[in-house]
Design a protein around this motif. Sequence first.
Motif, PDB file in Angstrom:
ATOM      1  N   ALA A  17       0.826  -1.209   0.000  1.00 34.02           N
ATOM      2  CA  ALA A  17       0.000   0.000   0.000  1.00 34.02           C
ATOM      3  C   ALA A  17       0.857   1.255   0.000  1.00 34.02           C
ATOM      4  O   ALA A  17       0.322   2.351  -0.140  1.00 34.02           O
ATOM      5  N   PHE A  18       2.158   1.091   0.140  1.00 32.97           N
ATOM      6  CA  PHE A  18       3.067   2.240   0.190  1.00 32.97           C
ATOM      7  C   PHE A  18       3.440   2.645  -1.233  1.00 32.97           C
ATOM      8  O   PHE A  18       4.403   2.150  -1.815  1.00 32.97           O
ATOM      9  N   GLY A  19       2.633   3.547  -1.820  1.00 31.40           N
ATOM     10  CA  GLY A  19       2.901   4.024  -3.166  1.00 31.40           C
ATOM     11  C   GLY A  19       2.329   3.126  -4.252  1.00 31.40           C
ATOM     12  O   GLY A  19       1.685   2.112  -3.995  1.00 31.40           O
ATOM     13  N   ASN A  20       2.544   3.520  -5.496  1.00 32.86           N
ATOM     14  CA  ASN A  20       2.183   2.737  -6.671  1.00 32.86           C
ATOM     15  C   ASN A  20       0.739   2.262  -6.695  1.00 32.86           C
ATOM     16  O   ASN A  20       0.456   1.069  -6.676  1.00 32.86           O
ATOM     17  N   ALA A  37      -0.360  -5.799   2.276  1.00 34.75           N
ATOM     18  CA  ALA A  37       0.542  -6.282   3.318  1.00 34.75           C
ATOM     19  C   ALA A  37       1.496  -5.166   3.687  1.00 34.75           C
ATOM     20  O   ALA A  37       1.772  -4.269   2.879  1.00 34.75           O
ATOM     21  N   ASP A  38       2.012  -5.215   4.895  1.00 36.51           N
ATOM     22  CA  ASP A  38       2.880  -4.149   5.399  1.00 36.51           C
ATOM     23  C   ASP A  38       4.273  -4.233   4.775  1.00 36.51           C
ATOM     24  O   ASP A  38       4.648  -5.238   4.158  1.00 36.51           O
ATOM     25  N   VAL A 160       7.848  14.795  -0.767  1.00 38.62           N
ATOM     26  CA  VAL A 160       7.262  13.689  -0.003  1.00 38.62           C
ATOM     27  C   VAL A 160       7.018  12.544  -0.984  1.00 38.62           C
ATOM     28  O   VAL A 160       6.234  12.691  -1.921  1.00 38.62           O
ATOM     29  N   PRO A 161       7.666  11.401  -0.804  1.00 33.19           N
ATOM     30  CA  PRO A 161       7.559  10.344  -1.814  1.00 33.19           C
ATOM     31  C   PRO A 161       6.196   9.669  -1.887  1.00 33.19           C
ATOM     32  O   PRO A 161       5.741   9.289  -2.964  1.00 33.19           O
ATOM     33  N   VAL A 162       5.544   9.483  -0.743  1.00 34.61           N
ATOM     34  CA  VAL A 162       4.216   8.861  -0.711  1.00 34.61           C
ATOM     35  C   VAL A 162       3.350   9.675   0.243  1.00 34.61           C
ATOM     36  O   VAL A 162       3.549   9.630   1.451  1.00 34.61           O
ATOM     37  N   LYS A 163       2.399  10.402  -0.305  1.00 37.47           N
ATOM     38  CA  LYS A 163       1.576  11.278   0.536  1.00 37.47           C
ATOM     39  C   LYS A 163       0.465  10.510   1.242  1.00 37.47           C
ATOM     40  O   LYS A 163       0.163  10.768   2.408  1.00 37.47           O
ATOM     41  N   THR A 164      -0.173   9.582   0.532  1.00 36.53           N
ATOM     42  CA  THR A 164      -1.270   8.802   1.113  1.00 36.53           C
ATOM     43  C   THR A 164      -1.116   7.340   0.713  1.00 36.53           C
ATOM     44  O   THR A 164      -1.069   7.033  -0.478  1.00 36.53           O
ATOM     45  N   PRO A 165      -1.019   6.413   1.674  1.00 37.92           N
ATOM     46  CA  PRO A 165      -0.954   4.997   1.315  1.00 37.92           C
ATOM     47  C   PRO A 165      -2.215   4.576   0.560  1.00 37.92           C
ATOM     48  O   PRO A 165      -3.291   5.133   0.778  1.00 37.92           O
ATOM     49  N   VAL A 166      -2.071   3.597  -0.309  1.00 39.40           N
ATOM     50  CA  VAL A 166      -3.189   3.191  -1.161  1.00 39.40           C
ATOM     51  C   VAL A 166      -4.394   2.734  -0.338  1.00 39.40           C
ATOM     52  O   VAL A 166      -5.539   3.015  -0.692  1.00 39.40           O
ATOM     53  N   HIS A 167      -4.158   2.078   0.795  1.00 34.58           N
ATOM     54  CA  HIS A 167      -5.286   1.570   1.582  1.00 34.58           C
ATOM     55  C   HIS A 167      -6.051   2.680   2.292  1.00 34.58           C
ATOM     56  O   HIS A 167      -7.082   2.418   2.919  1.00 34.58           O
ATOM     57  N   ARG A 168      -5.541   3.935   2.181  1.00 35.16           N
ATOM     58  CA  ARG A 168      -6.255   5.084   2.733  1.00 35.16           C
ATOM     59  C   ARG A 168      -6.931   5.927   1.643  1.00 35.16           C
ATOM     60  O   ARG A 168      -7.621   6.896   1.957  1.00 35.16           O
ATOM     61  N   LEU A 169      -6.747   5.574   0.387  1.00 35.02           N
ATOM     62  CA  LEU A 169      -7.441   6.267  -0.694  1.00 35.02           C
ATOM     63  C   LEU A 169      -8.913   5.860  -0.693  1.00 35.02           C
ATOM     64  O   LEU A 169      -9.236   4.700  -0.411  1.00 35.02           O
ATOM     65  N   PRO A 170      -9.823   6.777  -0.998  1.00 33.29           N
ATOM     66  CA  PRO A 170     -11.263   6.466  -0.912  1.00 33.29           C
ATOM     67  C   PRO A 170     -11.680   5.223  -1.690  1.00 33.29           C
ATOM     68  O   PRO A 170     -12.464   4.418  -1.198  1.00 33.29           O
ATOM     69  N   GLU A 171     -11.130   5.039  -2.885  1.00 30.24           N
ATOM     70  CA  GLU A 171     -11.569   3.911  -3.711  1.00 30.24           C
ATOM     71  C   GLU A 171     -10.997   2.567  -3.275  1.00 30.24           C
ATOM     72  O   GLU A 171     -11.479   1.512  -3.701  1.00 30.24           O
ATOM     73  N   TYR A 172      -9.969   2.590  -2.413  1.00 30.55           N
ATOM     74  CA  TYR A 172      -9.362   1.339  -1.952  1.00 30.55           C
ATOM     75  C   TYR A 172      -9.291   1.263  -0.429  1.00 30.55           C
ATOM     76  O   TYR A 172      -8.507   0.499   0.126  1.00 30.55           O
ATOM     77  N   ARG A 173     -10.101   2.034   0.246  1.00 31.26           N
ATOM     78  CA  ARG A 173     -10.016   2.098   1.698  1.00 31.26           C
ATOM     79  C   ARG A 173     -10.245   0.729   2.327  1.00 31.26           C
ATOM     80  O   ARG A 173     -11.201   0.028   2.004  1.00 31.26           O
ATOM     81  N   ARG A 174      -9.331   0.344   3.210  1.00 32.93           N
ATOM     82  CA  ARG A 174      -9.417  -0.946   3.897  1.00 32.93           C
ATOM     83  C   ARG A 174      -9.178  -0.729   5.390  1.00 32.93           C
ATOM     84  O   ARG A 174      -8.348   0.085   5.788  1.00 32.93           O
ATOM     85  N   CYS A 175      -9.893  -1.484   6.194  1.00 31.80           N
ATOM     86  CA  CYS A 175      -9.655  -1.464   7.641  1.00 31.80           C
ATOM     87  C   CYS A 175      -8.620  -2.538   7.956  1.00 31.80           C
ATOM     88  O   CYS A 175      -8.951  -3.650   8.408  1.00 31.80           O
ATOM     89  N   SER A 177      -4.421  -3.248   9.406  1.00 37.56           N
ATOM     90  CA  SER A 177      -3.351  -2.704  10.236  1.00 37.56           C
ATOM     91  C   SER A 177      -2.039  -2.763   9.454  1.00 37.56           C
ATOM     92  O   SER A 177      -1.495  -3.847   9.226  1.00 37.56           O
ATOM     93  N   LEU A 178      -1.561  -1.605   9.035  1.00 31.50           N
ATOM     94  CA  LEU A 178      -0.285  -1.501   8.314  1.00 31.50           C
ATOM     95  C   LEU A 178       0.557  -0.413   8.979  1.00 31.50           C
ATOM     96  O   LEU A 178       0.800   0.649   8.411  1.00 31.50           O
ATOM     97  N   PRO A 179       1.001  -0.665  10.197  1.00 31.44           N
ATOM     98  CA  PRO A 179       1.674   0.390  10.963  1.00 31.44           C
ATOM     99  C   PRO A 179       2.949   0.911  10.309  1.00 31.44           C
ATOM    100  O   PRO A 179       3.214   2.120  10.350  1.00 31.44           O
ATOM    101  N   GLU A 180       3.754   0.031   9.704  1.00 24.64           N
ATOM    102  CA  GLU A 180       5.001   0.503   9.095  1.00 24.64           C
ATOM    103  C   GLU A 180       4.722   1.308   7.837  1.00 24.64           C
ATOM    104  O   GLU A 180       5.412   2.296   7.548  1.00 24.64           O
ATOM    105  N   THR A 181       3.709   0.922   7.097  1.00 23.06           N
ATOM    106  CA  THR A 181       3.321   1.681   5.906  1.00 23.06           C
ATOM    107  C   THR A 181       2.875   3.085   6.290  1.00 23.06           C
ATOM    108  O   THR A 181       3.293   4.084   5.687  1.00 23.06           O
ATOM    109  N   GLU A 182       2.036   3.178   7.304  1.00 26.80           N
ATOM    110  CA  GLU A 182       1.516   4.485   7.709  1.00 26.80           C
ATOM    111  C   GLU A 182       2.604   5.354   8.335  1.00 26.80           C
ATOM    112  O   GLU A 182       2.659   6.565   8.098  1.00 26.80           O
TER     113      GLU A 182
END
Length: 220
Positions: A17-20, A37-38, A160-175, A177-182
């Motif tokens: 979820a970190f970028g791309n 996955a984290d 800033v290389p990654v402003k918003t992780p993919v799992h936090r984007l509205p179209e892919y929002r997931r509940c 736990s990806l602590p290292e990604t965030e």
Amino acid sequence: MLRAAGVGIGDEVVVPAFGNVEVTEAVVQVGALPVFADIDPLTYCLDVTAVEAVVTPRTAGVVAVHRFGRSAEIARLHALGRRHGLLVLEQAESEAPYDETAQRRERAAYLDAKLRGVRTPDGGAGHTYQQYVVRVPGNGRPDRDAFARAIRSRGVDCRVPVKTPVHRLPEYRRCVSLPETERAAEETLALPVDAALTRREMQRIVSACNALGGLLQPAL
């Protein structure tokens, strides 16, 4: 590649979820479900243990993305793929000419030796420094965004290389736990290491960053 391998409706594919966001979009386009996955906090690539933790009977594959010039743990991912019968795909970064890579490594070594108050990247074997990514821990004195504004005002072209992780984007929002990604999305900042940078420009980067070093100590 996913379609050619027969990945489709009903399948799951593990992605970072970190970028791309394009990787996640590719999974959706073939009708499969992206599963996040984290990452490893040192390489910013998929953490193999985290990948294995989200594998299910529906998992068909894993897409490993090499990040900032540091390679994912492909050998371990392939071993995981063999254990679970998974397709393992890679998204590689474009390769720079040898001379350019050597110059970036030279500039990265200079920053490694001179920077204070930020956490410099873990070099690792074969790091090509497509981006020189430091950590600015968010402890309020100041956070990464305030730090970035301050050094930009001193003439340093950071991003800033990654402003918003993919799992936090509205179209892919997931509940999930990806602590290292965030944490990485909140703390990372890319400093310039272009081959064209002069010695004076490199000194300006160090001076601008180190002038804020005292502000980055944890609050008591």
